[in-house]
Design an enzyme around this catalytic site. Structure first.
Site, PDB file in Angstrom:
ATOM      1  N   VAL A   1     -24.666  30.649  -3.188  1.00 52.11           N
ATOM      2  CA  VAL A   1     -25.536  29.569  -4.201  1.00 52.11           C
ATOM      3  C   VAL A   1     -23.962  28.503  -4.466  1.00 52.11           C
ATOM      4  CG1 VAL A   1     -26.108  28.734  -6.308  1.00 52.11           C
ATOM      5  CG2 VAL A   1     -27.124  30.595  -5.046  1.00 52.11           C
TER       6      VAL A   1
ATOM      7  N   GLY B   1     -20.836  29.173  -3.056  1.00 50.76           N
ATOM      8  CA  GLY B   1     -20.015  28.491  -1.789  1.00 50.76           C
ATOM      9  C   GLY B   1     -20.749  27.347  -0.862  1.00 50.76           C
TER      10      GLY B   1
ATOM     11  N   SER C   1     -15.857  26.550 -12.756  1.00 49.31           N
ATOM     12  CA  SER C   1     -17.095  26.532 -13.697  1.00 49.31           C
ATOM     13  C   SER C   1     -18.061  25.491 -13.593  1.00 49.31           C
ATOM     14  CB  SER C   1     -16.642  26.359 -15.142  1.00 49.31           C
ATOM     15  OG  SER C   1     -17.810  26.526 -16.217  1.00 49.31           O
ATOM     16  N   GLY C   2     -19.303  25.556 -13.868  1.00 47.66           N
ATOM     17  CA  GLY C   2     -20.261  24.439 -13.797  1.00 47.66           C
ATOM     18  C   GLY C   2     -21.534  24.753 -13.095  1.00 47.66           C
ATOM     19  N   GLY C   3     -21.601  26.059 -12.310  1.00 50.66           N
ATOM     20  CA  GLY C   3     -22.825  26.573 -12.047  1.00 50.66           C
ATOM     21  C   GLY C   3     -23.153  25.727 -10.691  1.00 50.66           C
TER      22      GLY C   3
ATOM     23  N   LYS D   1     -10.439  31.146 -17.444  1.00 54.67           N
ATOM     24  CA  LYS D   1     -11.878  31.137 -17.338  1.00 54.67           C
ATOM     25  C   LYS D   1     -12.924  31.866 -17.973  1.00 54.67           C
ATOM     26  CE  LYS D   1     -15.848  29.829 -15.231  1.00 54.67           C
ATOM     27  NZ  LYS D   1     -16.710  31.150 -15.032  1.00 54.67           N
TER      28      LYS D   1
ATOM     29  N   HIS E   1     -13.003  30.832 -21.414  1.00 53.47           N
ATOM     30  CA  HIS E   1     -14.103  29.939 -21.173  1.00 53.47           C
ATOM     31  C   HIS E   1     -15.337  30.434 -21.352  1.00 53.47           C
ATOM     32  CE1 HIS E   1     -17.303  27.868 -18.802  1.00 53.47           C
ATOM     33  NE2 HIS E   1     -16.746  26.645 -18.962  1.00 53.47           N
ATOM     34  N   ASN E   2     -15.682  31.415 -20.682  1.00 56.06           N
ATOM     35  CA  ASN E   2     -17.132  32.184 -20.658  1.00 56.06           C
ATOM     36  C   ASN E   2     -17.449  32.915 -21.746  1.00 56.06           C
ATOM     37  OD1 ASN E   2     -17.232  31.365 -17.936  1.00 56.06           O
ATOM     38  ND2 ASN E   2     -17.930  33.298 -17.046  1.00 56.06           N
TER      39      ASN E   2
ATOM     40  N   GLU F   1     -18.435  30.113 -24.089  1.00 52.97           N
ATOM     41  CA  GLU F   1     -19.638  29.895 -23.418  1.00 52.97           C
ATOM     42  C   GLU F   1     -20.759  30.880 -24.139  1.00 52.97           C
ATOM     43  OE1 GLU F   1     -20.113  29.661 -19.196  1.00 52.97           O
ATOM     44  OE2 GLU F   1     -21.730  31.103 -19.267  1.00 52.97           O
TER      45      GLU F   1
ATOM     46  N   HIS G   1       0.908  57.048 -43.326  1.00 55.39           N
ATOM     47  CA  HIS G   1       0.946  55.956 -42.239  1.00 55.39           C
ATOM     48  C   HIS G   1       1.828  55.099 -42.809  1.00 55.39           C
ATOM     49  CE1 HIS G   1      -1.847  57.860 -39.477  1.00 55.39           C
ATOM     50  NE2 HIS G   1      -2.981  57.855 -40.335  1.00 55.39           N
TER      51      HIS G   1
END
Ligand code: 6PG
Length: 509
Positions: A17, A19, A138-140, A210, A213-214, A217, A481
């Protein structure tokens, strides 16, 4: 054997899709592309799409049957773009190309959602055999076809060769308005405007950006879904009514691709039953991993991104469908009566402001994460430019990104977006409604994990003294600690023999 008379500019591997659409975008922009895919049906579909779009003109896309034919049909040094699923398939293609005769100055561009550390590993592993460059996309499918947002990174020489391609096919923004320039028809080209493609930095940095970005998203989507759930379950609104609210919101500060498509999804009717389709979609969310990677990275770096993590958890809890159905019968919710119709508009307004403020926090977290990673990896990231290339083409595109670009223009060293005067003022203006929305949802028993985690993030970030003093005391009590003291210079560690009144404090170092 070359399959074309003239050598092609670009070899393209993977005609799925993404590519196929990237290839069609490249040929629209005048590049000669030769494509290869192990699956012949994908190459057939590609040729068919070219035929349908070009009409009587001669073929613009060439296809071949082997890696060797692909290399033979390209001018040297070869430029090959790869669009295959992230992970092993990328290495598989790289090895096959090496076997087919790839040379040290050939460039292979990985455009998948690869894990950024895999990209770093690959660049080293293939050094001397070919140049591995990466470009996160990105952008589908529509973005790939008509203008994606591109996050290239790696070898600077490779970038000089790839830049003209990516600047040609990327989404464009009108520099005057900061808004996307629409391009929706095959064959159409947008030559003007600012391209949403900018060199991010060294190997791995583009895929890291990216990934974040996701992560953002995921947060954006979850925040919208929570607003939807409050309107549906507490206000009793229909999907069509919620769609109308989202359309209204899309006219203002919340204008974004994700709000726009949410309205469309809610308004779509099932062709068989005529009912809103969304009510028939099973409420189990899928995920491919990039949101999870973002959350993991935030934990590893100790850089808080709770709204992004909550968005990942929200997807996980959604998958427990059978348990949730059982629990819905067994576990009590609050007694609180649901709001009256007369209150509807005020509550919708509160939700709007809550979504807006939480969105600011989610972006603040994402940008902070990139800043922290950049400092650890010694990348010099340009955050203003990153915000700019997200203004169009990508899934989180929104007018809001221009305000983020402006904030980094005012101060490129900004520690956190919340400290920018504009965003500080925006949250201060709208926070009362945000608080009401979160408080009400909790009283009504509607889960709003992302909206409320953002609010806690905001409140924690603006709190000068957190209860971590007690926490440090607890750690020292059971595990020696140590802790620092507010009345002594920073860096000096102290330990107390707790529970034994009067025991002296020991300075550790
Ligand atoms: C994009 C998208 C894209 C893809 C995600 C979806 O920027 O174009 O983010 O990369 O749709 O991988 O991820 P999930 O399947 O994890 O929701």
């Amino acid at each position: 054997m070359p399959v074309t008379d003239q050598p092609c500019d670009i070899g393209f591997i993977g005609a799925g899709v993404m590519g196929k659409n990237l290839i069609m975008n490249l040929v629209d922009n005048g590049f000669r592309v030769i494509a290869f895919d192990l699956d012949q049906t994908k190459l057939e579909a590609l040729r068919a799409q070219d035929e349908a779009e070009r009409g009587d003109a001669s073929p613009r896309v060439f296809t071949c049957n082997s890696y060797t034919d692909l290399l033979a049909s390209l001018s040297a040094p070869h430029l090959i773009v790869v669009s295959v699923p992230a992970g092993d398939p990328v290495d598989d293609v790289c090895h096959k190309l090496i076997d087919a005769g790839l040379q040290a100055d050939d460039i292979v561009v990985d455009t998948g959602n690869s894990l950024w550390t895999d990209t770093q590993r690959r660049e080293k592993e293939y050094e001397g055999k070919f140049i591995l460059f990466s470009t996160a996309v990105s952008g589908g499918e529509v973005g790939a076809r008509f203008g994606p947002s591109l996050m290239p990174s790696g070898d600077p020489y490779a970038w000089t060769r790839i830049k003209p391609l990516w600047e040609a096919i990327a989404a464009k923004v009108d520099p005057e308005t900061g808004k996307p320039i629409e391009r929706k028809a095959p064959g159409e080209v947008v030559a003007k405007g600012e391209p949403c493609a900018a060199y991010i930095g060294p190997s791995g940095s583009g895929h890291y950006v990216k990934m974040v970005h996701n992560g953002i998203e995921y947060a954006d989507m979850q925040l919208i879904c929570e607003a939807y759930q409050v309107m549906r379950d507490a206000l009793g609104m229909t999907d069509t009514e919620v769609a109308a609210v989202f359309r209204r919101w899309n006219e203002g500060r919340l204008n974004s691709y994700l709000i726009e498509i949410s309205a469309e999804v809610l308004d779509t009717r099932d062709s068989e039953t005529g009912e809103p389709l969304v009510s028939m979609i099973l409420d189990k969310a899928g995920q491919k991993g990039t949101g999870l990677w973002t959350a993991v990275s935030s934990l590893q770096l100790g850089c808080p991104a709770p709204t992004i993590s909550e968005a990942v958890f929200a997807r996980s809890i959604s998958t427990l469908k059978d348990q949730r159905v059982k629990a819905a019968r067994l576990l009590a919710g609050p007694d609180q009566a649901l709001p009256d119709v007369a209150e509807r508009e005020a509550i919708i307004e509160q939700l709007h402001d809550a979504l807006y403020c939480a969105k600011i926090c989610a972006y603040a977290q994402g940008f902070d994460l990139m800043k922290t990673a950049a400092s650890e990896q010694e990348w010099s990231l340009n955050f203003g430019e990153i915000a700019k290339i997200w203004r169009a083409g990508c899934i989180i595109r929104a007018v809001f990104l221009q305000s983020i670009a402006d904030a980094y223009e005012r101060d490129e060293e900004l520690d956190n977006l919340l400290l920018d005067a504009y965003f500080a003022e925006q949250i201060s203006t709208y926070q009362a409604n945000w608080r009401k929305a979160v408080a009400n949802a909790s009283l009504w028993g509607v889960p709003v994990a992302a909206l409320s985690s953002a609010l806690s993030y905001y409140d924690a970030y603006r709190t000068a003294v957190l209860p971590a003093n007690l926490l440090q005391g607890q750690r020292d009590y059971f595990g020696a600690h140590t802790f620092e003291r507010t009345d002594k210079p920073r860096g000096k560690k102290y330990h107390v023999e707790w529970g034994q009144a009067g025991r002296p404090m020991v300075k550790m170092k």
